[in-house]
Design a protein around this motif. Structure first.
Motif, short mmCIF file in Angstrom:
data_model
loop_
_atom_site.label_atom_id
_atom_site.label_comp_id
_atom_site.label_asym_id
_atom_site.label_seq_id
_atom_site.Cartn_x
_atom_site.Cartn_y
_atom_site.Cartn_z
N GLU A 189 -17.33 -20.17 19.14
CA GLU A 189 -17.21 -19.66 20.35
C GLU A 189 -18.21 -20.07 21.42
O GLU A 189 -17.99 -20.13 22.53
N GLY A 190 -19.40 -20.80 20.72
CA GLY A 190 -20.50 -20.99 21.78
C GLY A 190 -20.61 -22.66 21.75
O GLY A 190 -20.37 -23.41 20.94
N ALA A 191 -21.29 -22.90 22.75
CA ALA A 191 -21.66 -24.71 22.86
C ALA A 191 -22.69 -24.73 21.81
O ALA A 191 -23.66 -24.05 21.58
N GLY A 192 -22.46 -26.29 21.39
CA GLY A 192 -23.43 -26.72 20.45
C GLY A 192 -23.16 -26.39 18.99
O GLY A 192 -23.97 -26.72 18.16
N GLN A 193 -22.22 -25.57 18.75
CA GLN A 193 -22.03 -25.21 17.24
C GLN A 193 -20.63 -26.11 16.79
O GLN A 193 -19.69 -26.51 17.44
N ALA A 194 -21.05 -26.37 15.49
CA ALA A 194 -19.77 -26.91 14.80
C ALA A 194 -18.89 -25.86 14.37
O ALA A 194 -19.08 -24.65 14.65
N GLU A 195 -17.73 -26.29 13.58
CA GLU A 195 -16.83 -25.20 12.98
C GLU A 195 -17.79 -24.22 12.06
O GLU A 195 -18.65 -24.48 11.51
N ILE A 196 -17.36 -23.07 11.94
CA ILE A 196 -18.15 -22.00 11.31
C ILE A 196 -17.10 -22.05 9.91
O ILE A 196 -15.90 -21.94 10.10
N ILE A 197 -17.95 -22.04 8.84
CA ILE A 197 -17.30 -22.09 7.38
C ILE A 197 -17.25 -20.41 6.83
O ILE A 197 -18.30 -19.91 6.89
N VAL A 198 -16.17 -20.34 6.21
CA VAL A 198 -16.29 -18.93 5.58
C VAL A 198 -16.29 -19.12 4.36
O VAL A 198 -15.63 -19.87 3.56
N TYR A 199 -16.78 -18.23 3.57
CA TYR A 199 -17.12 -18.19 2.28
C TYR A 199 -16.71 -16.75 1.67
O TYR A 199 -17.11 -15.70 2.43
N GLU A 200 -16.30 -16.31 0.52
CA GLU A 200 -16.04 -15.12 0.03
C GLU A 200 -16.26 -15.19 -1.39
O GLU A 200 -16.41 -15.90 -2.14
N THR A 201 -16.46 -13.71 -1.82
CA THR A 201 -16.80 -13.62 -3.28
C THR A 201 -15.80 -12.37 -3.78
O THR A 201 -15.17 -11.42 -2.78
#
Length: 324
Positions: A189-201
């Protein structure tokens, strides 16, 4: 061995009295344990949660009275989230925040669910997360004496967000050592960020996810009030904890070894970007030294600190004393 999800998160406050008011009166959580920081017995360690403080619902705060404000940045736990039952609950909370003067953003879609960002009185970053489509780890049980109607109550901890300059070493620890699964991604949602990666357990879902953002344009975070100290993940029992200690040590990750926190057993270590992780057992739980109906009403001390009770109580301000 498999981690079951998020156990608790621990953050920093400079004002325990105001913290107590916000989290019990504004958010409607139950104070399930009023104790002290075992590493600094001159300050409070406050635990909030559902009706009994089930694992996965525990939001805790260390009081550091003179703490400066957090300087947000990299190598950090950059946002916490709290679960609510459905999308309708987000509308309730947006109206409540407006009435209470709590900073909040707009309801939006993030990954597979709707969220409502907000901040507490010290700028602690949160998002309320809808469980409407959750099929993973179940939420907690709302406290019946909460000022919040049960259908809108906070049900526990949602995904924890990390911000790091290089995701690869963090991912290696999460996936190859801790057993998380890489399950998705979504736009930042912010400038300067790549995609956010999701991990689960574990069973996955809202109560078992870590979201990792990569930022190369930020300095390291300077932790202070409104910042998060560590995140803990659920281990089923003490025997399994011993196996985790061996696993972390075999991978040459410096760690605390076995730590008895009385209400649970713990292991602490830092992932390669410097973020502090804890593994914590589901038991024995918070009714170990108090009756369930009276949790959090008096200062609870583990047996090894009981002999210092008089000294400890003399240094603590009552929580009903407003700190301005």
């Amino acid at each position: 061995m498999e981690l079951k999800g998020i156990h608790h998160v621990s953050a920093i406050t400079a004002r325990a009295g105001d913290n107590f008011d916000f989290y019990t009166k504004t958010l409607g959580l139950r104070l399930i344990k009023k104790t002290v920081n075992q590493d600094d017995i001159s300050v409070y360690h406050l635990f909030y949660g559902d009706e009994v403080g089930n694992p996965g619902t525990e939001l805790t705060f260390f009081e550091i009275p003179n703490a400066g404000k957090v300087h947000e940045g990299n190598n950090s736990i950059s946002e916490l989230s709290l679960r609510v039952a459905n999308d309708a609950a987000l509308n309730f909370w947006k109206k409540r925040f407006e009435e209470e003067g709590v900073w909040h953003g707009e309801i939006s879609k993030r990954y597979t669910r709707h969220v409502l960002p907000f901040k507490d009185f010290e700028g602690q970053r949160f998002a309320l997360v809808s469980d409407e489509n959750n099929q993973g780890v179940a939420g907690g049980n709302p406290w019946k004496k909460s000022p919040i109607p049960v259908e809108f109550a906070i049900l526990g901890l949602g995904p924890v967000s990390l911000t790091v300059p290089n995701i690869e070493p963090t991912e290696k620890v999460l996936v190859e050592i801790m057993g998380f699964r890489k399950v998705g991604r979504y736009p930042s949602e912010g400038a300067g960020q790549a995609e956010i990666i999701v991990y689960e357990t574990g069973e996955g879902g809202t109560g078992a996810e870590v979201h990792v953002a990569t930022r190369n344009d930020l300095p390291p975070e300077r932790l202070g009030r409104g910042g998060v100290h560590h995140v803990a993940f659920r281990v089923d029992n003490e025997e399994e904890m011993k196996q985790w200690i061996a696993r972390i040590s075999e991978n040459r990750i410096p760690n605390s070894g076995f730590v008895d926190r009385y209400y649970f057993r713990s292991l602490y270590f830092r992932e390669p970007n410097g973020i502090l992780f804890e593994l914590a057992t589901d038991g024995p739980g918070f009714a170990t030294d108090e009756e369930l109906e009276h949790l959090g009403e008096s200062l609870a001390l583990p047996p090894f600190l009981e002999s210092k009770r008089e000294q400890i109580e003399a240094k603590l301000k009552p929580l009903n004393t407003k700190i301005n």
